[in-house]
Design a protein around this motif. Sequence first.
Motif, short mmCIF file in Angstrom:
data_model
loop_
_atom_site.label_atom_id
_atom_site.label_comp_id
_atom_site.label_asym_id
_atom_site.label_seq_id
_atom_site.Cartn_x
_atom_site.Cartn_y
_atom_site.Cartn_z
N GLY A 1 0.84 -1.19 0.00
CA GLY A 1 0.00 0.00 0.00
C GLY A 1 0.87 1.24 0.00
O GLY A 1 1.58 1.51 0.97
N ILE A 2 0.86 1.98 -1.07
CA ILE A 2 1.71 3.15 -1.20
C ILE A 2 0.86 4.40 -0.99
O ILE A 2 -0.17 4.60 -1.66
N ALA A 3 1.26 5.22 -0.06
CA ALA A 3 0.49 6.43 0.25
C ALA A 3 0.46 7.36 -0.94
O ALA A 3 1.43 7.49 -1.69
N ALA A 4 -0.65 8.00 -1.12
CA ALA A 4 -0.80 8.96 -2.21
C ALA A 4 0.06 10.19 -1.93
O ALA A 4 0.19 10.61 -0.77
N PRO A 5 0.65 10.78 -2.94
CA PRO A 5 1.45 11.99 -2.72
C PRO A 5 0.55 13.16 -2.37
O PRO A 5 -0.65 13.13 -2.65
N PRO A 6 1.08 14.20 -1.76
CA PRO A 6 0.27 15.39 -1.45
C PRO A 6 -0.37 15.93 -2.72
O PRO A 6 0.27 16.03 -3.77
N ASP A 7 -1.65 16.30 -2.63
CA ASP A 7 -2.37 16.69 -3.85
C ASP A 7 -2.00 18.07 -4.36
O ASP A 7 -2.39 18.45 -5.47
N HIS A 8 -1.24 18.85 -3.59
CA HIS A 8 -0.85 20.17 -4.07
C HIS A 8 0.45 20.13 -4.89
O HIS A 8 0.86 21.15 -5.45
N ILE A 9 1.10 18.97 -4.94
CA ILE A 9 2.37 18.84 -5.66
C ILE A 9 2.10 18.39 -7.09
O ILE A 9 1.39 17.42 -7.32
N HIS A 10 2.71 19.08 -8.05
CA HIS A 10 2.66 18.68 -9.45
C HIS A 10 4.01 18.02 -9.77
O HIS A 10 5.02 18.73 -9.92
N LEU A 11 4.03 16.70 -9.88
CA LEU A 11 5.30 15.98 -10.04
C LEU A 11 5.37 15.29 -11.39
O LEU A 11 4.41 14.65 -11.83
N THR A 12 6.54 15.40 -12.02
CA THR A 12 6.85 14.61 -13.20
C THR A 12 8.08 13.78 -12.88
O THR A 12 9.01 14.26 -12.24
N ALA A 13 8.08 12.53 -13.31
CA ALA A 13 9.18 11.61 -13.00
C ALA A 13 9.69 10.97 -14.27
O ALA A 13 8.90 10.53 -15.11
N SER A 14 11.01 10.92 -14.39
CA SER A 14 11.65 10.25 -15.52
C SER A 14 12.86 9.51 -14.97
O SER A 14 13.89 10.12 -14.67
#
Length: 656
Positions: free
Chosen positions: A637-650
């Motif tokens: 179970g992976i916690a959801a990231p904070p909803d105010h963060i706009h994240l891009t991952a590469s």
Amino acid sequence: MPTTPDTADGTAATVPVATAPAATAPAATAPAEPRSVADLHRAGQLLAQYPKVRALLAPLGGPELLTAGQLLSRLDPDEVRAAHPAVPQVTVAVTGHGTLSQLTAPLTAELARHGLLARIAVSDFDSYVFDLSDARSDLYGAEPDLVLCVLDPMAVFDEVPVPWRPEDVERVAAEKYAIVAGLVARFEAASRGTLVLNTLPLPHRFTAQLVDHRSRARLGALWREFNARLLRLADAHPGLVTIDLDPLLAEGIEAVDTRLSLYAKAHLAPGLLARYAREVGHLARHLTGRTRKTLAVDLDGTLWGGVLGDDGAEGIEVADGYRGAAFTAFQQVVKQLGSQGVLLAAVSKNDIEPVGEVFRDHPGMTLREDDLVRITANWRPKHDNLAELAEALNLGIDSFVFVDDSPYECGLVRHALPDVAVVQVGQEPARHIDALLADGWFDTRELTAEDRSRVAKYRDELVRKDFLDSFDSLDDYLRQLDVRVALAAVAEADVARVAQLTQRTNQFNLTTRRLTPADVRALAADRGGLALAIRSSDRFGDNGLVGAVLGHRAGKALHIDNFLLSCRVFSRGIEQACLAAVLRHARDTGATEVLGSYRPTPKNHKVKDFYPRGGFAQAPDARAEDGTAVFRHDLAGIAAPPDHIHLTASFGESTS
């Protein structure tokens, strides 16, 4: 008549002379505080009271510091570490061409001045080629943090024939350079420590043996070319530092003591070795994450002459006159430091309005408002203002250097904030520069683009704090801040900055393992490694590269060896968002668990619960002798990231 002996803090205490024997034994009194390392040594308390050594050494120099180093070098580092496990240790291997035993005492003292415990091993005479070329040597076996390969002029002249010409010296110097360059490459492949070389002084007794000036000029030119090649070696080898001895010799230090050179094969004079040890101390301080970040300066008598409140803006000394020129020269040095990432602040007992006018409008000022992250001018104690500035910038108070001409103000700051480096300048402004630069407080191995833009970023951070004050809740503030995060595999352009973060970040640093650029580059190139850079921006601007996640794959497990984040971007949800992205990527690429390590230090206690808050459970029986704890996430179970963060991952190829 009463007598007035000195107390431990240097003030006078009035003590009446007894006129009759006491009827009873006097009550026991607390022992006086030690005033020197020698006091502790005589009392047999040097080992037990070792943490006090740093403060005792702070004001010392010359023979006094050398004497203290001789006493400290007699201590067994294992016993000191056992009694005081929190004291950081630096393992130093010393090798070279000549006899170097005289380096031990000053080197021990210089590291102790910065709160470091030196574990020093000095190799035999002229053993540097063997020590550095054989990976099985004792030097490599010690796994040193620093290796000092101390070169001297006899490393060349011992192999020059007699009689000789400049061409003979040129040939031998070229051969020596080739040997040294090969040893540097061998060291880089075999060790993760830092290798230190030095330039070689050219003694007068050799130039004087050439009777014609044309030959002397030829010798001087080829010798300088040899030294220039040693200095340029660091361009190709990130794990190398070359200390230039010429600026030290320009201070008037004797390069060679001919008797010691001929009789003891000690080819560099003791004074030069002591000055060299100070440079090494600055380097060791940086490698252990103790580089200072902020320079806070007083104004009246420090940045300009006179008293603004009494003399007015038109009456202060700056630019005009010989004293004004000295203050301007000091401002130029301060501005030069600021241009390289040192945060500048003014802290003064003054009214803010006239101070602001001087920085904005005075035609003679070199420093301006835009050069400073903050101007604090009020009538409160300066140590209170420094503490509040540290909190506003989200920096540890131990990252500050404070400069003032008042012994009273310097004494108060030393007493109230012992972790602040206090530089007391005197009444002669021409000496302010030397006092500020004497200890290399801001020395770093390499500047990055983030360093040069740091002042603007911290000024933006103060604006963010003002913006925060306008909201009723932190959640509303974070939503309006518009935080954007990019998580990506470390590229070559990121290597120096990521290494710098491991060396300079102390608060949000899960293991405080210090890495060199070569370490980061190797991890980024390893197909089983994890090397991710974190960048962030928001409505107020680009924060740049502010963090990193470093680790490796082992079977079905992903190990996070370190997670670090700049103190500028704490508490915005960036760390939670990045951790969630790493966990999801691990699960999506076949991992069944993620393991994270936390090694406690005096400065990173704020992140001791980082992994548990992220859904990790502490692994049983996984705490090491140094206190390192291992935490495990089963990826169920992976916690959801904070909803105010706009994240891009590469993630690129870093975890493939």
